[in-house]
Design a protein around this motif. Sequence first.
Motif, PDB file in Angstrom:
ATOM      1  N   ASP A  94       7.275 -47.609  29.767  1.00  0.00           N
ATOM      2  CA  ASP A  94       6.093 -47.141  29.045  1.00  0.00           C
ATOM      3  C   ASP A  94       5.570 -48.292  28.188  1.00  0.00           C
ATOM      4  OD1 ASP A  94       4.156 -46.017  27.462  1.00  0.00           O
ATOM      5  OD2 ASP A  94       5.304 -44.217  26.965  1.00  0.00           O
ATOM      6  N   PRO A  95       4.511 -48.964  28.643  1.00  0.00           N
ATOM      7  CA  PRO A  95       4.005 -50.132  27.899  1.00  0.00           C
ATOM      8  C   PRO A  95       3.406 -49.782  26.547  1.00  0.00           C
ATOM      9  CG  PRO A  95       2.546 -49.585  29.737  1.00  0.00           C
ATOM     10  CD  PRO A  95       3.759 -48.719  29.886  1.00  0.00           C
ATOM     11  N   LYS A  96       3.084 -48.521  26.322  1.00  0.00           N
ATOM     12  CA  LYS A  96       2.517 -48.127  25.027  1.00  0.00           C
ATOM     13  C   LYS A  96       3.579 -48.106  23.939  1.00  0.00           C
ATOM     14  CE  LYS A  96      -1.249 -45.338  26.972  1.00  0.00           C
ATOM     15  NZ  LYS A  96      -1.848 -43.977  27.048  1.00  0.00           N
ATOM     16  N   THR A  97       4.785 -47.714  24.308  1.00  0.00           N
ATOM     17  CA  THR A  97       5.855 -47.598  23.315  1.00  0.00           C
ATOM     18  C   THR A  97       6.976 -48.622  23.529  1.00  0.00           C
ATOM     19  OG1 THR A  97       7.023 -45.967  24.698  1.00  0.00           O
ATOM     20  CG2 THR A  97       5.441 -45.123  23.077  1.00  0.00           C
ATOM     21  N   TYR A  98       6.837 -49.463  24.561  1.00  0.00           N
ATOM     22  CA  TYR A  98       7.879 -50.425  24.936  1.00  0.00           C
ATOM     23  C   TYR A  98       9.220 -49.708  25.153  1.00  0.00           C
ATOM     24  CZ  TYR A  98       4.629 -54.106  23.581  1.00  0.00           C
ATOM     25  OH  TYR A  98       3.536 -54.928  23.490  1.00  0.00           O
ATOM     26  N   SER A  99       9.157 -48.591  25.857  1.00  0.00           N
ATOM     27  CA  SER A  99      10.382 -47.836  26.111  1.00  0.00           C
ATOM     28  C   SER A  99      10.786 -47.949  27.575  1.00  0.00           C
ATOM     29  CB  SER A  99      10.208 -46.367  25.721  1.00  0.00           C
ATOM     30  OG  SER A  99       9.234 -45.748  26.537  1.00  0.00           O
ATOM     31  N   VAL A 100      12.100 -47.839  27.801  1.00  0.00           N
ATOM     32  CA  VAL A 100      12.694 -47.970  29.137  1.00  0.00           C
ATOM     33  C   VAL A 100      13.552 -46.740  29.384  1.00  0.00           C
ATOM     34  CG1 VAL A 100      14.118 -49.402  30.644  1.00  0.00           C
ATOM     35  CG2 VAL A 100      12.771 -50.473  28.809  1.00  0.00           C
ATOM     36  N   PHE A 101      13.401 -46.152  30.573  1.00  0.00           N
ATOM     37  CA  PHE A 101      14.170 -44.955  30.894  1.00  0.00           C
ATOM     38  C   PHE A 101      14.741 -45.079  32.298  1.00  0.00           C
ATOM     39  CE2 PHE A 101      14.149 -40.367  32.409  1.00  0.00           C
ATOM     40  CZ  PHE A 101      15.325 -40.038  31.754  1.00  0.00           C
ATOM     41  N   LEU A 102      16.062 -44.929  32.402  1.00  0.00           N
ATOM     42  CA  LEU A 102      16.738 -44.877  33.701  1.00  0.00           C
ATOM     43  C   LEU A 102      16.844 -43.409  34.090  1.00  0.00           C
ATOM     44  CD1 LEU A 102      19.607 -47.487  33.052  1.00  0.00           C
ATOM     45  CD2 LEU A 102      17.223 -47.874  33.736  1.00  0.00           C
ATOM     46  N   GLN A 103      16.250 -43.057  35.206  1.00  0.00           N
ATOM     47  CA  GLN A 103      16.043 -41.641  35.533  1.00  0.00           C
ATOM     48  C   GLN A 103      17.329 -40.874  35.801  1.00  0.00           C
ATOM     49  OE1 GLN A 103      13.342 -41.662  38.866  1.00  0.00           O
ATOM     50  NE2 GLN A 103      11.536 -41.814  37.555  1.00  0.00           N
ATOM     51  N   GLU A 104      18.355 -41.535  36.357  1.00  0.00           N
ATOM     52  CA  GLU A 104      19.550 -40.796  36.771  1.00  0.00           C
ATOM     53  C   GLU A 104      20.751 -41.140  35.896  1.00  0.00           C
ATOM     54  OE1 GLU A 104      20.433 -41.310  40.862  1.00  0.00           O
ATOM     55  OE2 GLU A 104      18.436 -40.712  41.559  1.00  0.00           O
ATOM     56  N   PRO A 105      21.574 -40.132  35.570  1.00  0.00           N
ATOM     57  CA  PRO A 105      22.825 -40.414  34.846  1.00  0.00           C
ATOM     58  C   PRO A 105      23.686 -41.372  35.663  1.00  0.00           C
ATOM     59  CG  PRO A 105      22.357 -38.054  34.870  1.00  0.00           C
ATOM     60  CD  PRO A 105      21.373 -38.688  35.817  1.00  0.00           C
ATOM     61  N   GLY A 106      24.330 -42.296  34.979  1.00  0.00           N
ATOM     62  CA  GLY A 106      25.176 -43.261  35.678  1.00  0.00           C
ATOM     63  C   GLY A 106      24.463 -44.532  36.089  1.00  0.00           C
ATOM     64  N   MET A 107      23.141 -44.542  35.988  1.00  0.00           N
ATOM     65  CA  MET A 107      22.409 -45.770  36.287  1.00  0.00           C
ATOM     66  C   MET A 107      22.686 -46.821  35.220  1.00  0.00           C
ATOM     67  SD  MET A 107      18.592 -44.858  37.704  1.00  0.00           S
ATOM     68  CE  MET A 107      18.221 -46.617  37.937  1.00  0.00           C
ATOM     69  N   LYS A 108      22.638 -48.078  35.642  1.00  0.00           N
ATOM     70  CA  LYS A 108      22.809 -49.197  34.712  1.00  0.00           C
ATOM     71  C   LYS A 108      21.917 -50.350  35.166  1.00  0.00           C
ATOM     72  CE  LYS A 108      27.711 -48.283  33.702  1.00  0.00           C
ATOM     73  NZ  LYS A 108      29.085 -48.837  33.796  1.00  0.00           N
ATOM     74  N   ILE A 109      21.478 -51.133  34.199  1.00  0.00           N
ATOM     75  CA  ILE A 109      20.784 -52.373  34.535  1.00  0.00           C
ATOM     76  C   ILE A 109      21.605 -53.554  34.029  1.00  0.00           C
ATOM     77  CG2 ILE A 109      18.480 -51.361  34.563  1.00  0.00           C
ATOM     78  CD1 ILE A 109      18.035 -52.618  31.769  1.00  0.00           C
ATOM     79  N   GLY A 110      21.425 -54.685  34.682  1.00  0.00           N
ATOM     80  CA  GLY A 110      22.106 -55.912  34.276  1.00  0.00           C
ATOM     81  C   GLY A 110      21.245 -57.092  34.683  1.00  0.00           C
ATOM     82  N   PHE A 111      21.427 -58.198  34.008  1.00  0.00           N
ATOM     83  CA  PHE A 111      20.560 -59.354  34.235  1.00  0.00           C
ATOM     84  C   PHE A 111      21.316 -60.537  34.827  1.00  0.00           C
ATOM     85  CE2 PHE A 111      18.631 -56.770  30.917  1.00  0.00           C
ATOM     86  CZ  PHE A 111      17.342 -56.630  31.407  1.00  0.00           C
TER      87      PHE A 111
END
Length: 326
Positions: free
Chosen positions: A148-165
């Motif tokens: 959401d670019p308006k609030t700079y928020s990030v949401f992973l839709q499913e439980p257990g999801m993870k991001i890494g760089f």
Amino acid sequence: MKKLLLLALLASVTALGQQPYKRVILLMGSRFEITVVASDSLQAAAWTDQAIAEITRIEKLISSWDPNSQTSEINRQAGISPVRVNEELFALIQRSLGISRLTDGAFDISYASMDRIWKFDGSMKAMPPADAVAASVARVGYQKIQLDPKTYSVFLQEPGMKIGFGGIGKGYAADRAKALLMAAGAPAGIINASGDLTTWGIPPGGKPWQVAITNPMDKTHAYGVVPVENRAVVTSGDYEKYVTLDGKRYTHIIDPRTGYPSRGILSVTIFAPKAELADALATSVFVMGLEAGLDRIEQLPGIDGIIVDEHGRLYTTRDIQIQRNR
């Protein structure tokens, strides 16, 4: 005229007095080599300290191992609620999703959701069951990351999801350190983040930095060198970590779409304006395969590449010229 001649002479003496200073340090769990051209060791040390501070700051921002990082909070709130992050992290995630779309999902920061069923430490003796492989990537999918670019928020839709760089973070850190040093006045240098390398300026001697292209069939030797000026170079290869099962070699580079190791390529080297992009593309092209990967590189302005296939054959994009070793 005499004043101009004196100024020119002083500039020449200053240039001759400059030399590269290198420091090796462990950052982001990897070996970093920071080289800056300076007129004395004190100036070089001050610049290097600034670069280290910047890389450390970025590690705290993007680390999924630090429970206090914004990245860790995004992962904790997967399937529960969006997490508001700072603009820098939001922009990095936004660019990451852009690369995912560009590479048809061959690059995907949600790879961190994968179950680690492949072992490359010598303990693996048989192929994992097909259902286990399928289950390992069930929660992977960049399309499930909502921004959401308006609030700079990030949401992973499913439980257990993870991001890494892991496929882009060191490149980003190298870019930020380079930008900081250039702004501070360092005339030339190299940031080498365990192979994610970015350069700027011309070293003493007047010739561009020279980057060796490793021969993946024999990593003690190089195919040759490529001159690099104000660009980044990143190589992904299977010669460091792999497993042999039933007579077939499987690399540690996993296709996040299938859960299986990529095959057919030994190494990919990408040249790009930014280490962040080169980092992400090197792994992506490895996953995409020779024909699709080479074709994709050719379509991207400002991007060049070198691919070595499983038979040791070398392929390059049109503008690459390697000074081959004899």
